[in-house]
Design a protein around this motif. Structure first.
Motif, PDB file in Angstrom:
ATOM      1  N   ASP A 143       0.808  -1.306  -0.027  1.00  0.00           N
ATOM      2  CA  ASP A 143      -0.138  -0.139   0.008  1.00  0.00           C
ATOM      3  C   ASP A 143       0.906   1.346   0.092  1.00  0.00           C
ATOM      4  O   ASP A 143       2.027   1.217   0.618  1.00  0.00           O
ATOM      5  CB  ASP A 143      -0.957  -0.132   1.280  1.00  0.00           C
ATOM      6  CG  ASP A 143      -2.000   1.275   1.000  1.00  0.00           C
ATOM      7  OD1 ASP A 143      -2.941   0.953   0.401  1.00  0.00           O
ATOM      8  OD2 ASP A 143      -1.885   2.016   1.811  1.00  0.00           O
ATOM      9  N   GLN A 144       0.237   2.297  -0.709  1.00  0.00           N
ATOM     10  CA  GLN A 144       1.337   3.612  -0.839  1.00  0.00           C
ATOM     11  C   GLN A 144       1.003   4.696   0.232  1.00  0.00           C
ATOM     12  O   GLN A 144       1.589   5.567   0.539  1.00  0.00           O
ATOM     13  CB  GLN A 144       1.188   4.204  -2.164  1.00  0.00           C
ATOM     14  CG  GLN A 144       1.198   3.457  -3.203  1.00  0.00           C
ATOM     15  CD  GLN A 144       0.908   4.015  -4.705  1.00  0.00           C
ATOM     16  OE1 GLN A 144       0.868   5.333  -4.710  1.00  0.00           O
ATOM     17  NE2 GLN A 144       0.783   3.256  -5.897  1.00  0.00           N
ATOM     18  N   ASN A 145      -0.224   4.386   1.056  1.00  0.00           N
ATOM     19  CA  ASN A 145      -0.457   5.270   2.078  1.00  0.00           C
ATOM     20  C   ASN A 145      -0.588   4.879   3.559  1.00  0.00           C
ATOM     21  O   ASN A 145      -0.427   5.811   4.443  1.00  0.00           O
ATOM     22  CB  ASN A 145      -2.179   5.696   1.801  1.00  0.00           C
ATOM     23  CG  ASN A 145      -2.166   6.377   0.328  1.00  0.00           C
ATOM     24  OD1 ASN A 145      -1.343   7.538   0.266  1.00  0.00           O
ATOM     25  ND2 ASN A 145      -3.006   5.799  -0.485  1.00  0.00           N
ATOM     26  N   ILE A 146      -0.690   3.587   3.883  1.00  0.00           N
ATOM     27  CA  ILE A 146      -0.661   3.191   5.035  1.00  0.00           C
ATOM     28  C   ILE A 146       0.510   2.351   5.382  1.00  0.00           C
ATOM     29  O   ILE A 146       0.724   1.321   4.751  1.00  0.00           O
ATOM     30  CB  ILE A 146      -1.794   2.085   5.674  1.00  0.00           C
ATOM     31  CG1 ILE A 146      -3.130   3.116   5.019  1.00  0.00           C
ATOM     32  CG2 ILE A 146      -1.963   1.619   6.809  1.00  0.00           C
ATOM     33  CD1 ILE A 146      -4.292   2.419   5.170  1.00  0.00           C
ATOM     34  N   PRO A 372      -6.718  13.158   5.079  1.00  0.00           N
ATOM     35  CA  PRO A 372      -6.985  12.245   3.989  1.00  0.00           C
ATOM     36  C   PRO A 372      -6.375  10.841   4.431  1.00  0.00           C
ATOM     37  O   PRO A 372      -5.581  10.927   5.212  1.00  0.00           O
ATOM     38  CB  PRO A 372      -6.154  12.998   3.009  1.00  0.00           C
ATOM     39  CG  PRO A 372      -5.955  14.476   3.259  1.00  0.00           C
ATOM     40  CD  PRO A 372      -5.833  14.421   4.852  1.00  0.00           C
ATOM     41  N   VAL A 373      -7.029   9.834   4.014  1.00  0.00           N
ATOM     42  CA  VAL A 373      -6.556   8.438   3.883  1.00  0.00           C
ATOM     43  C   VAL A 373      -6.755   8.036   5.532  1.00  0.00           C
ATOM     44  O   VAL A 373      -7.815   7.466   5.810  1.00  0.00           O
ATOM     45  CB  VAL A 373      -5.250   8.397   3.515  1.00  0.00           C
ATOM     46  CG1 VAL A 373      -5.200   6.644   3.631  1.00  0.00           C
ATOM     47  CG2 VAL A 373      -5.213   8.785   2.192  1.00  0.00           C
ATOM     48  N   LEU A 374      -5.760   8.445   6.371  1.00  0.00           N
ATOM     49  CA  LEU A 374      -5.744   7.728   7.705  1.00  0.00           C
ATOM     50  C   LEU A 374      -6.753   8.109   8.469  1.00  0.00           C
ATOM     51  O   LEU A 374      -7.370   7.731   9.407  1.00  0.00           O
ATOM     52  CB  LEU A 374      -4.422   8.225   8.310  1.00  0.00           C
ATOM     53  CG  LEU A 374      -3.424   7.789   7.583  1.00  0.00           C
ATOM     54  CD1 LEU A 374      -2.124   8.193   8.620  1.00  0.00           C
ATOM     55  CD2 LEU A 374      -3.151   6.095   7.527  1.00  0.00           C
TER      56      LEU A 374
END
Length: 451
Positions: A143-146, A372-374
């Motif tokens: 994953d690129q974000n987490i 964002p995301v998280l």
């Protein structure tokens, strides 16, 4: 005639007589004793066995048949630190792990199936397992974000693609919530020891923010920070961040490194720190006030500032529920604060295996209204959270608006289905009185110089 060695021992003996009795006799005996390191390892491995046993059901929940990890020594997957034995540190050689659902041809096989290899033999053996098992979807951590779902290094991914071939690469999928949920979920049996750790943290702050360690006009915030570091070694715990101690002013934020001040009477002090033990981490922020001559309590404005921050904690815990996103909690908290006329900021985060653990965050210092995301992740039950925030409060004695920064760790209470503070919360400032004798910090430094 006394030589330097004899003079040193004579000086040490005199200095020991100067130390307050409470420092040597009372405070250390009040600290919670965690189990021996050997017993801690046994307990942690028992926890690990239970946590790993839940992985097959997690795989089914997220619609995958297997979970593949590959890492090399000093280049471990983020998940490694939550799946290793207590006596393991770095991964050995190349360590490859294949978690599975305990079904079909792999029923009764070890879970995970593990290879430690530096010859390349792992790949034909892994291929054979995959051919026998025939998993349709294989989770890999790309994953690129987490961070907890993105720990597969590019080099390892390239090797997997080369050695296993396109047939299997096509079946590999990114399932970011799999690693996220595994890491963030806590066991009921961990809470007792987590509470013991909080007791240690609170007593250290009580001892650190006292006349035993602080001489106004002499002791610095850095002196005190290093006292905490040394004390942790004595208590056989460590830390995941250097204790950051600050003299709070209108400008002292965010305070990533603390301040470098000589502590004076009338100062409002702040600490941000955590300890590490038994595979768990704490994160706490408390405040202290250095009494001026003739004072018996902190000024009313400082007491009011802390109470305002306490009210923000109430709002936070009253609002936060499993199933909400971090941003939903944040939005509702900010709305209630506005109704009550409270200005401040919330930036709470999961805590546990890591100081900043896996899971939904509730604000960031630089993203006060939406993350964002998280922030869009769902808050899960059976987790620990660090309730971290500040309230703005005007202090007329200083003609300053100060951020009253506090942080406490909370656990998921199954009976009420709410989060509760593990230890409690700071509702009174630590009060630092004028010392009746030379503080411990200064006695130790005097001895060191003399030697």
């Amino acid at each position: 005639m006394l030589n330097l060695y004899n003079w040193s021992w004579l000086l040490l003996s005199c200095n020991l007589l100067l130390l307050p009795t409470s420092t040597w006799a009372e405070t250390d005996t009040l600290y919670k004793s965690l189990p021996s390191l050997r017993e801690q390892a046994r307990i942690r491995d028992t926890w690990l066995k239970e946590r790993l046993s839940r992985i097959p059901s997690l795989l089914k929940k997220y619609g995958v048949d297997a979970w593949l990890m590959s890492q090399r020594e000093h280049a471990e997957d983020t998940i490694w630190w939550s799946i290793k034995n207590a006596t393991d540190y770095d991964a050995h050689r190349r360590t490859v792990l294949l978690f599975h659902t305990n079904e079909s041809t792999l029923e009764g096989k070890p879970n995970p199936i593990k290879w430690v290899d530096n010859t390349g033999q792992v790949w034909p053996e892994l291929l054979q397992v995959l051919e026998d098992f025939d998993p349709r979807r294989i989770a890999i951590n790309v994953d690129q974000n987490i961070a907890f779902s993105g720990g597969l290094h590019v080099g390892e991914h390239n090797v997997i693609a080369k050695e296993l071939g396109q047939q299997w690469i096509q079946r590999m999928v990114n399932v970011p919530l799999l690693g996220n949920e595994y890491v963030t979920t806590k066991l009921d049996t961990q809470l007792k020891y987590y509470r013991d750790m909080q007791d240690i943290v609170w007593l250290m702050m009580e001892e650190g923010f006292s006349h035993r360690n602080i001489l106004p006009g002499v002791t610095t915030t850095e002196d005190l920070s290093w006292w905490f570091r040394e004390k942790m070694l004595i208590l056989n715990v460590t830390t995941w961040n250097h204790p950051r101690i600050s003299v709070l002013t209108e400008e002292s934020f965010p305070g990533w490194t603390g301040t470098e001040d000589v502590i004076q009477e009338g100062d409002l002090l702040h600490i941000d720190w955590g300890i590490t033990a038994m595979g768990m981490n704490t994160d706490t922020q408390h405040m202290a006030y250095v009494l001026r001559a003739g004072e018996t309590d902190a000024p009313v404005s400082l007491i009011q500032g802390l109470k305002k921050a306490n009210r923000m904690q109430d709002i936070h815990l009253e609002t936060m529920r499993a199933g909400m996103t971090g941003n939903e909690v944040l939005e509702k908290c900010l709305a209630q604060m506005k109704i009550e006329g409270i200005e401040g900021q919330i930036y709470s985060h999961p805590i546990g295996d890591w100081g900043h653990d896996a899971g939904a965050v509730i604000g960031f210092t630089n993203l006060p209204e939406h993350v964002p995301v998280l922030g869009e992740l769902i808050i899960l039950p059976d987790t620990y959270y660090s309730i971290e925030l500040y309230a703005y409060h005007f202090v007329p004695e200083r003609n300053e608006t100060i951020r009253f920064r506090i942080e406490e760790n909370a656990y998921w209470d199954k009976d009420t289905e709410r989060w509760k503070f593990v230890k409690g919360r700071q509702e009174k400032l630590y009060l630092i009185h004028k010392p009746r004798e030379t503080p411990v910090l200064e006695v130790q430094s005097e001895f060191a110089v003399s030697l």
